[in-house]
Each structure stands twice: as C-alpha cells, then as structure tokens.
Design a protein around this motif. Sequence first.
Motif, mmCIF file in Angstrom:
data_model
loop_
_atom_site.group_PDB
_atom_site.id
_atom_site.type_symbol
_atom_site.label_atom_id
_atom_site.label_comp_id
_atom_site.label_asym_id
_atom_site.label_seq_id
_atom_site.Cartn_x
_atom_site.Cartn_y
_atom_site.Cartn_z
ATOM 1 N N UNK A 56 3.845 6.571 -3.765
ATOM 2 C CA UNK A 56 3.599 7.920 -3.710
ATOM 3 C C UNK A 56 2.142 8.372 -4.118
ATOM 4 N N UNK A 57 1.709 7.874 -5.137
ATOM 5 C CA UNK A 57 0.535 8.185 -5.626
ATOM 6 C C UNK A 57 -0.597 7.696 -4.654
ATOM 7 N N UNK A 58 -0.405 6.517 -4.000
ATOM 8 C CA UNK A 58 -1.323 6.218 -2.986
ATOM 9 C C UNK A 58 -1.412 7.013 -1.622
ATOM 10 N N UNK A 59 -0.338 8.002 -1.678
ATOM 11 C CA UNK A 59 -0.555 8.757 -0.539
ATOM 12 C C UNK A 59 -0.015 8.297 0.765
ATOM 13 N N UNK A 60 -0.576 8.776 1.792
ATOM 14 C CA UNK A 60 -0.224 8.378 3.300
ATOM 15 C C UNK A 60 -0.587 7.075 3.792
ATOM 16 N N UNK A 61 -1.766 6.602 3.211
ATOM 17 C CA UNK A 61 -2.160 5.227 3.425
ATOM 18 C C UNK A 61 -1.592 4.218 2.940
ATOM 19 N N UNK A 62 -0.623 4.425 1.996
ATOM 20 C CA UNK A 62 0.271 3.356 1.436
ATOM 21 C C UNK A 62 0.899 2.469 2.349
ATOM 22 N N UNK A 63 1.604 2.922 3.227
ATOM 23 C CA UNK A 63 1.973 2.231 4.378
ATOM 24 C C UNK A 63 1.382 1.436 5.052
ATOM 25 N N UNK A 64 0.030 1.753 5.249
ATOM 26 C CA UNK A 64 -1.060 1.041 6.008
ATOM 27 C C UNK A 64 -1.849 0.054 5.097
ATOM 28 N N UNK A 65 -1.935 0.203 3.975
ATOM 29 C CA UNK A 65 -2.908 -0.516 3.156
ATOM 30 C C UNK A 65 -2.304 -1.924 2.618
ATOM 31 N N UNK A 66 -2.602 -2.809 3.345
ATOM 32 C CA UNK A 66 -2.020 -4.214 2.902
ATOM 33 C C UNK A 66 -2.552 -4.885 1.744
ATOM 34 N N UNK A 67 -3.909 -4.358 1.343
ATOM 35 C CA UNK A 67 -4.539 -4.774 0.101
ATOM 36 C C UNK A 67 -3.598 -4.606 -0.998
ATOM 37 N N UNK A 68 -3.405 -3.382 -1.212
ATOM 38 C CA UNK A 68 -2.599 -2.947 -2.493
ATOM 39 C C UNK A 68 -1.359 -3.574 -2.454
ATOM 40 N N UNK A 69 -0.533 -3.832 -1.576
ATOM 41 C CA UNK A 69 0.684 -4.448 -1.419
ATOM 42 C C UNK A 69 0.401 -5.970 -1.508
ATOM 43 N N UNK A 70 -0.566 -6.442 -0.905
ATOM 44 C CA UNK A 70 -0.897 -7.983 -1.329
ATOM 45 C C UNK A 70 -1.172 -8.210 -2.661
ATOM 46 N N UNK A 71 -2.125 -7.499 -3.239
ATOM 47 C CA UNK A 71 -2.221 -7.666 -4.778
ATOM 48 C C UNK A 71 -0.971 -7.487 -5.736
ATOM 49 N N UNK A 72 -0.189 -6.423 -5.439
ATOM 50 C CA UNK A 72 1.125 -6.452 -6.065
ATOM 51 C C UNK A 72 2.016 -7.655 -5.893
ATOM 52 N N UNK A 73 2.174 -8.171 -4.720
ATOM 53 C CA UNK A 73 3.007 -9.340 -4.389
ATOM 54 C C UNK A 73 2.449 -10.579 -5.171
ATOM 55 N N UNK A 74 0.993 -10.711 -5.132
ATOM 56 C CA UNK A 74 0.392 -11.833 -5.803
ATOM 57 C C UNK A 74 0.730 -11.900 -7.434
ATOM 58 N N UNK A 75 0.588 -10.516 -7.883
ATOM 59 C CA UNK A 75 0.851 -10.410 -9.239
ATOM 60 C C UNK A 75 2.172 -10.731 -9.771
ATOM 61 N N UNK A 76 3.277 -10.277 -8.834
ATOM 62 C CA UNK A 76 4.567 -10.754 -8.936
ATOM 63 C C UNK A 76 4.851 -12.024 -9.006
ATOM 64 N N UNK A 77 4.345 -12.800 -7.749
ATOM 65 C CA UNK A 77 4.294 -14.250 -7.872
ATOM 66 C C UNK A 77 3.868 -15.087 -9.052
ATOM 67 N N UNK B 53 3.720 -6.167 6.408
ATOM 68 C CA UNK B 53 2.779 -5.891 5.007
ATOM 69 C C UNK B 53 3.475 -6.313 3.791
ATOM 70 N N UNK B 54 2.570 -7.049 3.162
ATOM 71 C CA UNK B 54 3.269 -7.484 1.799
ATOM 72 C C UNK B 54 3.466 -6.281 0.738
ATOM 73 N N UNK B 55 4.466 -6.048 -0.069
ATOM 74 C CA UNK B 55 4.889 -5.000 -0.892
ATOM 75 C C UNK B 55 5.810 -5.660 -1.819
ATOM 76 N N UNK B 56 5.898 -4.968 -2.861
ATOM 77 C CA UNK B 56 7.118 -5.362 -3.797
ATOM 78 C C UNK B 56 8.186 -4.609 -3.443
ATOM 79 N N UNK B 57 9.218 -5.265 -3.945
ATOM 80 C CA UNK B 57 10.720 -4.428 -3.520
ATOM 81 C C UNK B 57 11.695 -4.901 -4.705
ATOM 82 N N UNK B 58 11.890 -3.508 -5.733
ATOM 83 C CA UNK B 58 12.971 -4.196 -6.534
ATOM 84 C C UNK B 58 12.448 -5.348 -7.560
#
Length: 163
Positions: free
Chosen positions: A43-64, A90-95
């Motif tokens: 929600x903080x990332x706003x409308x671009x959140x679903x389109x921005x793979x870079x943020x999601x990928x960095x979150x996924x790599x951190x979890x890994x 698009x990579x993202x974290x989920x639970x």
Amino acid sequence: MSLEKDTQKSAKSTTAINKESKGFTDEERAAMKEHAQELKAEARRGPRAKKDKADGESDVLAKIAEMPEPDRAMAKRLHEIIKASAPALSPKTWYGMPAYAKDGKVVCFFQSAQKFKTRYATFGFSDAANLDEGDLWPVAFALKELTATEEARIIALVKKAVS
C-alpha cells in the motif's frame, strides 16, 4: 426423557471433551503478521506496487537469504527457474514466503520446511494457476531435493500455470 432432551444430550456427547482449541500456532501467527506487513508495504508503494518487479524481487531474495540450507539452495534455484520459464510472473512475498504473481494474484510459491516446522519444503500453486485437469489435480508438491527431473517438471508446471 423426551425426544428433545435426548437430542440435546446426543449433540453434547459428540463434542470433544477436555479438548480446547489452541488456535493458531506461533508459526501461523507469524505468517499472518508477515502478510499484514506485506500488504502495508504494498500500500505504501502505491499503484506501482503490482508493476514493480524490483521491489518484489529484493523482498523475495531477502526471504530466501534467511532460509536455512538446503531450503535456501532450492529456493534460489526455483527463483531462477521461475524467472526464466515464466517472465510474466512478478516475484513477491506472500505470508513471508517467496511467491510469484500474475496481475497481482499469487500463482505459485515456495514454503521452506522450517516455515511451519515440517519435514519437507513445499512448492505449491494457488487457484490462480491454470492447472485444472478434470475433477482432481495436484496443487502442492513436497520437495526434498531439486534434480534435473524435478526441475523439468516444475518448468512444465509453471509454464502451464501461467498459460
């Protein structure tokens, strides 16, 4: 006794005695808190959140990176496989788990064995995956090791899931 009282007594006797529901496990509560944090970050990332793979990928790599071996190695390899075989995801974290979404909906995810203290890791698909086959099809797979055979099967499943 009247029929009404017998019915009431019968219903009570089927209730578990001395078995209290303990609710969610610590791991389940932690996963729900992680999911709430993910939603807030999105929600903080706003409308671009679903389109921005870079943020999601960095979150996924951190979890890994937080995972213990051998799950970390499997998760890294799965990440590479999914990126290569389904670039539309698009990579993202989920639970708190690495997941891959299409149009904001999670299609597949990797659950480390330690996430819920199970004896094997899991690679699974959500109902957004296009895997329907008749009246019964698998949506989650136990994963103990990634060999060339498993990788080939995962690539085929992921491609079918996003088709």
